[in-house]
Design a protein around this motif. Structure first.
Motif, PDB file in Angstrom:
ATOM      1  N   LEU A 132      15.470  44.367  18.603  1.00  0.00           N
ATOM      2  CA  LEU A 132      14.377  44.468  19.569  1.00  0.00           C
ATOM      3  C   LEU A 132      13.759  43.084  19.790  1.00  0.00           C
ATOM      4  N   HIS A 133      13.042  42.934  20.872  1.00  0.00           N
ATOM      5  CA  HIS A 133      12.384  41.663  21.192  1.00  0.00           C
ATOM      6  C   HIS A 133      11.472  41.273  20.026  1.00  0.00           C
ATOM      7  N   PRO A 134      11.481  39.998  19.623  1.00  0.00           N
ATOM      8  CA  PRO A 134      10.665  39.557  18.485  1.00  0.00           C
ATOM      9  C   PRO A 134       9.165  39.857  18.638  1.00  0.00           C
ATOM     10  N   ASP A 135       8.641  39.782  19.849  1.00  0.00           N
ATOM     11  CA  ASP A 135       7.216  40.093  20.048  1.00  0.00           C
ATOM     12  C   ASP A 135       6.925  41.559  19.736  1.00  0.00           C
ATOM     13  N   LEU A 136       7.834  42.435  20.121  1.00  0.00           N
ATOM     14  CA  LEU A 136       7.654  43.863  19.859  1.00  0.00           C
ATOM     15  C   LEU A 136       7.744  44.141  18.355  1.00  0.00           C
ATOM     16  N   ILE A 137       8.688  43.511  17.686  1.00  0.00           N
ATOM     17  CA  ILE A 137       8.807  43.669  16.235  1.00  0.00           C
ATOM     18  C   ILE A 137       7.531  43.198  15.554  1.00  0.00           C
ATOM     19  N   ASP A 138       6.990  42.080  16.003  1.00  0.00           N
ATOM     20  CA  ASP A 138       5.753  41.539  15.433  1.00  0.00           C
ATOM     21  C   ASP A 138       4.609  42.544  15.578  1.00  0.00           C
ATOM     22  N   VAL A 139       4.477  43.134  16.764  1.00  0.00           N
ATOM     23  CA  VAL A 139       3.409  44.112  16.999  1.00  0.00           C
ATOM     24  C   VAL A 139       3.581  45.323  16.078  1.00  0.00           C
ATOM     25  N   VAL A 140       4.805  45.827  15.960  1.00  0.00           N
ATOM     26  CA  VAL A 140       5.068  46.997  15.107  1.00  0.00           C
ATOM     27  C   VAL A 140       4.721  46.677  13.647  1.00  0.00           C
ATOM     28  N   GLN A 141       5.104  45.502  13.191  1.00  0.00           N
ATOM     29  CA  GLN A 141       4.795  45.126  11.806  1.00  0.00           C
ATOM     30  C   GLN A 141       3.288  45.018  11.581  1.00  0.00           C
ATOM     31  N   ARG A 142       2.562  44.507  12.565  1.00  0.00           N
ATOM     32  CA  ARG A 142       1.108  44.413  12.449  1.00  0.00           C
ATOM     33  C   ARG A 142       0.468  45.807  12.422  1.00  0.00           C
TER      34      ARG A 142
ATOM     35  N   VAL B  52      -2.474  48.461  21.173  1.00  0.00           N
ATOM     36  CA  VAL B  52      -3.152  47.694  22.222  1.00  0.00           C
ATOM     37  C   VAL B  52      -3.818  46.452  21.624  1.00  0.00           C
ATOM     38  N   THR B  53      -4.534  46.623  20.529  1.00  0.00           N
ATOM     39  CA  THR B  53      -5.248  45.507  19.900  1.00  0.00           C
ATOM     40  C   THR B  53      -4.289  44.409  19.447  1.00  0.00           C
ATOM     41  N   PHE B  54      -3.270  44.783  18.678  1.00  0.00           N
ATOM     42  CA  PHE B  54      -2.353  43.773  18.165  1.00  0.00           C
ATOM     43  C   PHE B  54      -1.455  43.201  19.251  1.00  0.00           C
ATOM     44  N   GLY B  55      -1.113  44.013  20.241  1.00  0.00           N
ATOM     45  CA  GLY B  55      -0.333  43.500  21.357  1.00  0.00           C
ATOM     46  C   GLY B  55      -1.095  42.435  22.135  1.00  0.00           C
ATOM     47  N   GLN B  56      -2.334  42.745  22.470  1.00  0.00           N
ATOM     48  CA  GLN B  56      -3.149  41.770  23.203  1.00  0.00           C
ATOM     49  C   GLN B  56      -3.391  40.524  22.360  1.00  0.00           C
ATOM     50  N   LEU B  57      -3.671  40.695  21.074  1.00  0.00           N
ATOM     51  CA  LEU B  57      -3.896  39.563  20.181  1.00  0.00           C
ATOM     52  C   LEU B  57      -2.660  38.670  20.121  1.00  0.00           C
ATOM     53  N   LEU B  58      -1.490  39.271  19.992  1.00  0.00           N
ATOM     54  CA  LEU B  58      -0.246  38.506  19.942  1.00  0.00           C
ATOM     55  C   LEU B  58      -0.071  37.676  21.206  1.00  0.00           C
ATOM     56  N   TYR B  59      -0.313  38.285  22.357  1.00  0.00           N
ATOM     57  CA  TYR B  59      -0.130  37.558  23.609  1.00  0.00           C
ATOM     58  C   TYR B  59      -1.145  36.423  23.746  1.00  0.00           C
ATOM     59  N   VAL B  60      -2.361  36.635  23.298  1.00  0.00           N
ATOM     60  CA  VAL B  60      -3.357  35.550  23.319  1.00  0.00           C
ATOM     61  C   VAL B  60      -2.889  34.413  22.407  1.00  0.00           C
ATOM     62  N   GLU B  61      -2.414  34.756  21.212  1.00  0.00           N
ATOM     63  CA  GLU B  61      -1.922  33.745  20.274  1.00  0.00           C
ATOM     64  C   GLU B  61      -0.767  32.934  20.858  1.00  0.00           C
TER      65      GLU B  61
END
Length: 190
Positions: free
Chosen positions: A12-22, A97-106
């Motif tokens: 899966l896309h690394p950003d999606l994996i990051d969100v799931v792990q968070r 939603v929270t971790f997804g938005q946070l990841l994109y801001v980061e």
């Protein structure tokens, strides 16, 4: 808490994996990865069962490794998913939603769209609440991120899946489509 079946995040896309792990790290429950990648045959199976509006994997973030289905695993339920109105689904959505938005801001990204299948605008567009579904909101613009020209055609084309891993119910769908194609050819010849 624990992330169950993390191997289903493979490819899966690394950003999606990051969100799931968070999400898994912050949730008050164990988190089950139900499904990540989805091939065309499996997508059609879900479409025919009324579980999605997307007929093909090309029209779904799952087909591109940009969507994932997750489920809260609550104590005392024997591995069964919670009922639709259980508050754990809302916790899952809030965290997505929270971790997804946070990841994109980061990462300096801006994306319009939905992170979770329970967001009101997602529900309005889809026509139903898809509480297990988490996606990258800009998935349509990310198609082909891994160099693929199209989604996997069959379960064997899904990254990280072997013949032994193929889920129940796929073979009957394959046979049904094969029989349907055969009958259609007979009708066209008549």
């Amino acid at each position: 808490m624990a992330l169950l079946h993390a191997e289903r995040l493979s490819g899966l896309h690394p950003d999606l994996i990051d969100v799931v792990q968070r999400i898994a790290g912050a949730a008050s429950f164990d988190l089950l990865v139900s499904q990540g990648w989805r091939d065309n045959l499996t997508q059609m199976k879900y479409f025919l069962a009324g579980k999605t509006r997307a007929r093909t994997a090309d029209a779904s973030p799952h087909g591109w490794g940009l969507g994932v289905d997750l489920a809260p695993m609550l104590p005392g339920r024997g591995g069964k998913w919670p009922v639709d109105n259980d508050p754990s689904w809302d916790e899952l959505g809030d965290l997505a939603v929270t971790f997804g938005q946070l990841l994109y801001v980061e990462r300096g990204k801006v994306a319009m769209g939905n992170w979770w299948g329970g967001e009101p605008s997602f529900v309005k567009q889809a026509g139903f609440r898809d509480a297990p579904h988490v996606q990258l909101p800009d998935w349509r613009s990310l198609k082909g991120w891994d160099g693929r020209a199209s989604p996997p055609a069959t379960p064997l084309d899904v990254p990280g899946v072997s013949a032994a891993d193929i889920g129940k119910g796929v073979l009957p769908v394959v046979l049904l489509f094969g029989l349907g194609a055969f009958l259609l050819k007979l009708l066209v010849r008549s």
